[in-house]
Enzyme design. Structure first.
Site, PDB file in Angstrom:
ATOM      1  N   HIS A 105       0.860  -1.196   0.000  1.00 38.63           N
ATOM      2  CA  HIS A 105       0.000   0.000   0.000  1.00 38.63           C
ATOM      3  C   HIS A 105       0.888   1.235   0.000  1.00 38.63           C
ATOM      4  O   HIS A 105       1.429   1.619   1.041  1.00 38.63           O
ATOM      5  CB  HIS A 105      -0.902   0.012   1.241  1.00 38.63           C
ATOM      6  CG  HIS A 105      -1.849   1.172   1.293  1.00 38.63           C
ATOM      7  ND1 HIS A 105      -3.211   1.008   1.422  1.00 38.63           N
ATOM      8  CD2 HIS A 105      -1.654   2.505   1.230  1.00 38.63           C
ATOM      9  CE1 HIS A 105      -3.800   2.193   1.445  1.00 38.63           C
ATOM     10  NE2 HIS A 105      -2.855   3.134   1.325  1.00 38.63           N
ATOM     11  N   HIS A 141       1.475   5.368  -1.873  1.00 36.88           N
ATOM     12  CA  HIS A 141       1.064   6.473  -2.743  1.00 36.88           C
ATOM     13  C   HIS A 141       2.311   7.088  -3.367  1.00 36.88           C
ATOM     14  O   HIS A 141       3.200   7.554  -2.645  1.00 36.88           O
ATOM     15  CB  HIS A 141       0.304   7.537  -1.943  1.00 36.88           C
ATOM     16  CG  HIS A 141      -0.932   7.021  -1.280  1.00 36.88           C
ATOM     17  ND1 HIS A 141      -2.172   7.053  -1.890  1.00 36.88           N
ATOM     18  CD2 HIS A 141      -1.114   6.436  -0.067  1.00 36.88           C
ATOM     19  CE1 HIS A 141      -3.065   6.517  -1.070  1.00 36.88           C
ATOM     20  NE2 HIS A 141      -2.449   6.139   0.039  1.00 36.88           N
ATOM     21  N   ASN A 182      -5.584   6.851  -6.024  1.00 38.37           N
ATOM     22  CA  ASN A 182      -6.259   8.130  -5.739  1.00 38.37           C
ATOM     23  C   ASN A 182      -5.422   9.325  -6.194  1.00 38.37           C
ATOM     24  O   ASN A 182      -5.129  10.237  -5.436  1.00 38.37           O
ATOM     25  CB  ASN A 182      -6.623   8.256  -4.263  1.00 38.37           C
ATOM     26  CG  ASN A 182      -5.406   8.252  -3.353  1.00 38.37           C
ATOM     27  OD1 ASN A 182      -4.396   7.619  -3.652  1.00 38.37           O
ATOM     28  ND2 ASN A 182      -5.500   8.948  -2.234  1.00 38.37           N
ATOM     29  N   LYS A 184      -9.803  -0.637  -5.264  1.00 35.28           N
ATOM     30  CA  LYS A 184      -9.810   0.058  -3.970  1.00 35.28           C
ATOM     31  C   LYS A 184     -11.149   0.733  -3.709  1.00 35.28           C
ATOM     32  O   LYS A 184     -11.637   1.509  -4.527  1.00 35.28           O
ATOM     33  CB  LYS A 184      -8.693   1.105  -3.952  1.00 35.28           C
ATOM     34  CG  LYS A 184      -8.558   1.892  -2.645  1.00 35.28           C
ATOM     35  CD  LYS A 184      -7.991   1.028  -1.530  1.00 35.28           C
ATOM     36  CE  LYS A 184      -7.865   1.819  -0.218  1.00 35.28           C
ATOM     37  NZ  LYS A 184      -6.689   2.706  -0.208  1.00 35.28           N
ATOM     38  N   HIS A 196      -4.399  -0.283   6.256  1.00 38.19           N
ATOM     39  CA  HIS A 196      -3.886   0.591   7.327  1.00 38.19           C
ATOM     40  C   HIS A 196      -4.776   0.593   8.569  1.00 38.19           C
ATOM     41  O   HIS A 196      -5.311   1.626   8.967  1.00 38.19           O
ATOM     42  CB  HIS A 196      -3.665   2.014   6.815  1.00 38.19           C
ATOM     43  CG  HIS A 196      -4.754   2.587   5.947  1.00 38.19           C
ATOM     44  ND1 HIS A 196      -6.084   2.605   6.301  1.00 38.19           N
ATOM     45  CD2 HIS A 196      -4.703   3.183   4.739  1.00 38.19           C
ATOM     46  CE1 HIS A 196      -6.792   3.176   5.350  1.00 38.19           C
ATOM     47  NE2 HIS A 196      -5.972   3.533   4.385  1.00 38.19           N
ATOM     48  N   LEU A 219      -4.757   9.822   7.708  1.00 39.43           N
ATOM     49  CA  LEU A 219      -6.067   9.183   7.780  1.00 39.43           C
ATOM     50  C   LEU A 219      -5.942   7.721   7.377  1.00 39.43           C
ATOM     51  O   LEU A 219      -5.330   7.442   6.343  1.00 39.43           O
ATOM     52  CB  LEU A 219      -7.070   9.899   6.870  1.00 39.43           C
ATOM     53  CG  LEU A 219      -7.509  11.297   7.333  1.00 39.43           C
ATOM     54  CD1 LEU A 219      -8.367  11.974   6.271  1.00 39.43           C
ATOM     55  CD2 LEU A 219      -8.271  11.215   8.659  1.00 39.43           C
ATOM     56  N   ASP A 241       1.356   2.780   3.480  1.00 33.54           N
ATOM     57  CA  ASP A 241       0.512   3.960   3.257  1.00 33.54           C
ATOM     58  C   ASP A 241       1.371   5.220   3.245  1.00 33.54           C
ATOM     59  O   ASP A 241       0.943   6.286   3.688  1.00 33.54           O
ATOM     60  CB  ASP A 241      -0.598   4.070   4.309  1.00 33.54           C
ATOM     61  CG  ASP A 241      -1.665   5.110   3.932  1.00 33.54           C
ATOM     62  OD1 ASP A 241      -1.783   5.420   2.733  1.00 33.54           O
ATOM     63  OD2 ASP A 241      -2.357   5.605   4.836  1.00 33.54           O
TER      64      ASP A 241
END
Length: 342
Positions: free
Chosen positions: A13, A15, A41, A98, A173, A218, A246
Site C-alpha cells: 500500500h 502512494h 487516488n 480500492k 492501514h 487518515l 501507506d
C-alpha cells in the site's frame, strides 16, 4: 542482533502521486522493495484499466532498478462496471480494486457513496479473483473521527464479508484493536495491512506539546491501547497481517498550513522503521513473515527469491527531501535511524 537477512520485502500500500514527483517517490519505493501496490487516488483517479496501464508506464519511466515492479489498482466509483473489473483482471497488471468511501481521505471525492451500488462489481471481483482493498472509515458527519473505523467495520465491512465470502479483502492501514479482532475472527479471505507510523506513534505524539502536522494521517492516529494492539498483531507472525506503509507524501507547505493535508511519508526508511518496532517487541524473527511472506501469500503471488540485509548502523534522516519542485518532510526528519538496509 546487529544484522538481519530476510527475503526481499514488498509494500502492499503506497502512494507515489503523479507527474514530476515520481522521480523522487519511485526512487524511494524501489530502493529495496520487490513490488509495491500503487494506490489509485491520483488526480484524476485511476478508474479504468487503460489509466492504470498508463500510470504504470509513467512509474516505470523512473524505475532505475532491476528488481522492482509496480502492481496497479483500480479506483472504485459508483459507476465502475463488472466489465471493467474483468478487463483489469485480464490485463495481468491490475491486482486489486480500492474502495474509498466518498470523502474519506485525500482525493477520495469520487469514491463510492453507497456500497450497495457496487455489489455487481464486487460479485464480478469475487468471480475473477480480484482483491478488494478497503479504506475502512465511514464519512458521515455524525460519527466522531476516532470512531470512523469501528463504525465502518460494523455497518459496512461485516455485511460485505457475509455477502461475498469468497472475495479476498484487505482492510488497509488498520488503526484500532477493533480492526485487529475483526480480521482475526473473519474468514481466511480477510487480511489487513499495518503502517509503520501507526505502530510507532499514537495521538499523543501528534497532539501533546503542540500539533505535529507530519503525524496527521487518515485514518487518524488513535490512543495508545490501540497502538499496542497493532504492535501485537504485526509482530505476532499471524499470516493475516502484512506490510503496507501507506506512505503518502505532501509538499511541506501543504502539511504545515491552516488546513493541512493528511498523510505521512515513510518510503525513505520504511523497513528500517518496522525493524525498530519488531526489535522493541522482541520479535525481529517475525519481521520477514510480515514484510516478505504474508503479503504475496495472501495475494496468491510468488515470494521474492532474493534477499536484503538490515544492519544496526545509525544514520541521520534529512530534515527534508526533494519532492518534484518542492520538498517533503519525512517521518523521523532530523533524527537518527537505528537500522539501515545495506
Amino acid at each position: 542482533m546487529t544484522t538481519l537477512t530476510i527475503t526481499r520485502p514488498d509494500d502492499w500500500h503506497v502512494h507515489l502521486r503523479d507527474g514530476e514527483v515520481l522521480a523522487d517517490t519511485v526512487r524511494d519505493i524501489s530502493r529495496y522493495n520487490g513490488r509495491a501496490l500503487i494506490m489509485p487516488n491520483t488526480v484524476p483517479p485511476v478508474t479504468t484499466t487503460e489509466m492504470a496501464l498508463a500510470y504504470r508506464d509513467r512509474i516505470q519511466a523512473h524505475n532505475q532498478t532491476e528488481q522492482f515492479s509496480p502492481l496497479m489498482s483500480l479506483y472504485l466509483t459508483d459507476n465502475t462496471t463488472a466489465d471493467e473489473v474483468r478487463k483489469a483482471k485480464a490485463s495481468g497488471a491490475v491486482v486489486a480494486a480500492k474502495l474509498y468511501p466518498a470523502g474519506a481521505t485525500t482525493n477520495s471525492d469520487s469514491g463510492v457513496t453507497d456500497v450497495k451500488k457496487i455489489y455487481p462489481v464486487l460479485q464480478a471481483m469475487q468471480e475473477v479473483g480480484m482483491l478488494l482493498l478497503v479504506h475502512g472509515e465511514v464519512t458521515t458527519h455524525d460519527v466522531d473521527i476516532f470512531d470512523r473505523e469501528k463504525t465502518f467495520l460494523d455497518n459496512v465491512l461485516a455485511p460485505i464479508v457475509q455477502d461475498f465470502p469468497d472475495l479476498k479483502i484487505v482492510l488497509e492501514h488498520i488503526t484500532t484493536s477493533d480492526a485487529v479482532v475483526f480480521v482475526k475472527n473473519a474468514n481466511e479471505n480477510v487480511a489487513a495491512t499495518i503502517t509503520a507510523h501507526h505502530l510507532l506513534y499514537n495521538r499523543n505524539h501528534m497532539l501533546v506539546g503542540g500539533i505535529k502536522p507530519h503525524f496527521y494521517c487518515l485514518p487518524i492516529l488513535k490512543r495508545n491501547t490501540h497502538q499496542l494492539a497493532l504492535i501485537s498483531a504485526a509482530t505476532s507472525g499471524n499470516k493475516k497481517f502484512f506490510l503496507g506503509t501507506d506512505s503518502a507524501p505532501h509538499a511541506k507547505g501543504a502539511k504545515e498550513s491552516a488546513c493541512g493535508c493528511a498523510g505521512s511519508y515513510t518510503a525513505h526508511a520504511a523497513l528500517e522503521l518496522y525493524a525498530e518496532v519488531f526489535e522493541q517487541a522482541g520479535k525481529l524473527e517475525n519481521l520477514e513473515a510480515f514484510a516478505s511472506h504474508n503479503g504475496p501469500d495472501f495475494y496468491g503471488l510468488p515470494r521474492n527469491q532474493d534477499t536484503i540485509t538490515l544492519v544496526k548502523d545509525a544514520w541521520p534522516v534529512p530534515a527534508s527531501m526533494p519532492f518534484g519542485g518542492d520538498i517533503v518532510v519525512p517521518i523521523r526528519a532530523g533524527e537518527n535511524m537505528e537500522w539501515k538496509v545495506k
